[in-house]
Design an enzyme around this catalytic site. Sequence first.
Site, PDB file in Angstrom:
ATOM      1  N   LEU A 163      18.130  38.464  70.705  1.00 48.76           N
ATOM      2  CA  LEU A 163      19.053  38.807  71.786  1.00 48.76           C
ATOM      3  C   LEU A 163      20.297  37.942  71.764  1.00 48.76           C
ATOM      4  CD1 LEU A 163      16.484  39.251  74.703  1.00 48.76           C
ATOM      5  CD2 LEU A 163      17.487  41.026  73.259  1.00 48.76           C
ATOM      6  N   GLY A 191      23.085  31.442  69.346  1.00 52.47           N
ATOM      7  CA  GLY A 191      24.226  30.591  69.658  1.00 52.47           C
ATOM      8  C   GLY A 191      24.008  29.156  69.278  1.00 52.47           C
ATOM      9  N   GLY A 241      20.789  27.481  70.574  1.00 51.58           N
ATOM     10  CA  GLY A 241      19.514  27.982  70.071  1.00 51.58           C
ATOM     11  C   GLY A 241      19.519  29.492  70.082  1.00 51.58           C
ATOM     12  N   THR A 274      17.615  33.321  71.413  1.00 49.89           N
ATOM     13  CA  THR A 274      16.832  34.010  72.428  1.00 49.89           C
ATOM     14  C   THR A 274      16.264  35.278  71.804  1.00 49.89           C
ATOM     15  OG1 THR A 274      18.272  33.178  74.181  1.00 49.89           O
ATOM     16  CG2 THR A 274      16.825  35.017  74.733  1.00 49.89           C
ATOM     17  N   LYS A 292      12.992  31.662  74.546  1.00 47.39           N
ATOM     18  CA  LYS A 292      14.214  30.903  74.282  1.00 47.39           C
ATOM     19  C   LYS A 292      13.874  29.707  73.414  1.00 47.39           C
ATOM     20  CE  LYS A 292      17.472  30.482  77.257  1.00 47.39           C
ATOM     21  NZ  LYS A 292      18.296  30.126  78.438  1.00 47.39           N
ATOM     22  N   ASP A 350      23.452  27.672  86.091  1.00 52.51           N
ATOM     23  CA  ASP A 350      24.077  28.683  85.213  1.00 52.51           C
ATOM     24  C   ASP A 350      24.168  30.040  85.905  1.00 52.51           C
ATOM     25  OD1 ASP A 350      25.278  29.692  82.985  1.00 52.51           O
ATOM     26  OD2 ASP A 350      23.452  29.871  81.786  1.00 52.51           O
TER      27      ASP A 350
END
Length: 683
Positions: free
Chosen positions: A16, A19, A22, A24, A40, A139
């Site tokens: 998914l 980045g 890490g 996902t 994750k 977040d």
Amino acid sequence: MDSHFLDGHYRILKVLNDGEKGKTYLVEDANLAGSQFIVKQLSPRSSNPQSLTILRSLFASLAASLDKLGQEHDKIQKLIAYFEENEQFYIVQEFISGNPLTEEIIQGQPLREDQVITVLSEILEILVIVHSYGAIHRDIKPANIIRRESDKKLVLVNFGTFNEAITNIGDNIEYMPREQVNGNLKYNSDIYALGMVAIAALRGLPANEISNLRSQKNKLTGEIVWREKNIKVNKKLAKIINRMVRLDYRKRYQYATEVLDDLKKLTNVEQDQQKQDQKKLLLILAGVVGCITLGVGAWQLRLPKPVSDAQQKLYQEGVNKYQAGNYEGAVEDFNQVIKLDPQNALAYNRRGDAYYRLGDYEQAQADSSQAILLNPEDANAYFDRGFAFSELGKYKEAIADYTQAIKLNSKNAYAYYGRGLALAQLKNNKAAMGDFSKAIALKPQSTEAYLQRGILRRRLRQRLEAIQDFDTVIKINPSDARAYYQRGLTQSINQQKYVALKDYTDAININPKYIEAYLNRGDVYSDLGNQVEATEDYNTILKIDPKFIAAYIHRGIHRFSFGNYKGAIEDYTEALKLDTNNVVAYNNRGNAYLELGNKKAANQDYSRAIAINANNALAYYNRGVIRTKQKNKQGAIADFQKAAKLFKQRGEQDSYQDAQREIAILQNNSAPAPTTRPKSNNY
């Protein structure tokens, strides 16, 4: 990839996100058929054994806290498991089937206030639980708010706690408050981020626009300036959001419960109103017979059965003030009527008309909506709201309202007229033409419908038919200045300049402050070589309105055509003082500078026009002329090629051929002077 398992039993179905922090994954548990989860992977920045030992302890502690939160509230994404593999940390979380809020906050499509209040309330209720456990989400952004498919409730996902603890990288820079960026995280840092989400929803701004919004700050206070003139927001709601996003966290709401309390106070007023409405059994049935835009002054009034003599008197005074043009006074009277009887649909309808006249189209729409709520069979309320929607640029909504008005009253010529206007804005010319013709059939003396049909016919190059429509308007009302003006425009397009001059003059004689008529008459005089008369018309406009930019530009073009280049530069400079981004003024001033031999100033103006609008074909063409004179062959070719491409896209064949000719000359010769003059924006 599909064959790879994490922790021995989580089969990767899809990556998914991949980045810096890490990865996902969407995974399936091989031990539980059909079960999907989110995994994750968090990559520590340091592989030092001592650091990893500390991180393991922290990771376990954070996981335990998140596990408790997920069990406490069903709108918090649940933690399923956590593990470490090859010095990489993994958390397994519940997969929420649904859509993120990013799919609801769409560019240019603001959410309604009630929708935004609902989003705020649902997320704040979650934050109350989160903060009570000593946790901070860190977040909050639209992508981390999921509308669950099963019950349409909002769920908070992707706590940033692990990201910052394990990777030492913060997320959500667009929505993140200053203190969080500086490492001084507070509970109300989440409140700030949620406030930014609310602003994005009210403005219709996607994530990539938030950075630009954050740069729009009050020069004195440093606070974000997010309310634009065209954005109408309840003042109390705006006050709440402003306090949520205060720059200084000490001046911000400290707790989620405080924000919730203020939101409840805001919504309680509306709920109390609804309760009162429900107690009433009789709705007031009435209708507006008249067209706001058409300026029909007479209303066929059907007063509700008066609750009191005072109410009836106030209502009639409001009507009288409206008819006299005292719209502010009319609003005050209708306010009192509504206060005495909150279910008075007709008072809402009339107050909406007054707000429309005052240019407050948001409030006009709101009042019409309330009238519809109280009386869904009121055709004129739909009709009025249609005009409000049109003024707000919401043409599809307007068309829907006009259509409903027509269903309720198929003989309402003005509803067909209004729908025709909205259809024309959406370039549905055939349907618009049909509606204007239907309005005329129902009301043969409808000058507005003839006028708009004439304008549409001219757009479709049916000029003789357009002139016939304008002739009809003048026959019905010889004092309609607009009909003379529109007929003049059509005659001018037909190169009937002297006939056009007479029409413009007739329009001006009827309305001595008709700026557009002066402007177009000045242009015709200029084309005919009547230098003095043209100048007088432009000067008259600037006496009426010294800030009318088009008058400076048109006078500048006129002066240029007669060789008065210094005068033209003065006019274009005045236009740029009023509008620093006016590409027409920059392009045309560049031409005037070039005629005076000031190549440097000309080049600067053309470049400025290109910087403002990268698709300005004329500016590229004209800069190509400059570069040719400067013997910059490659630069000139590049500019002419860009101009040619843009001219071709716009279907301007003559200009396209001019640019192609210049390219051919430059490619075959040693950069001689261009064969054509720089091009001006006519108007």
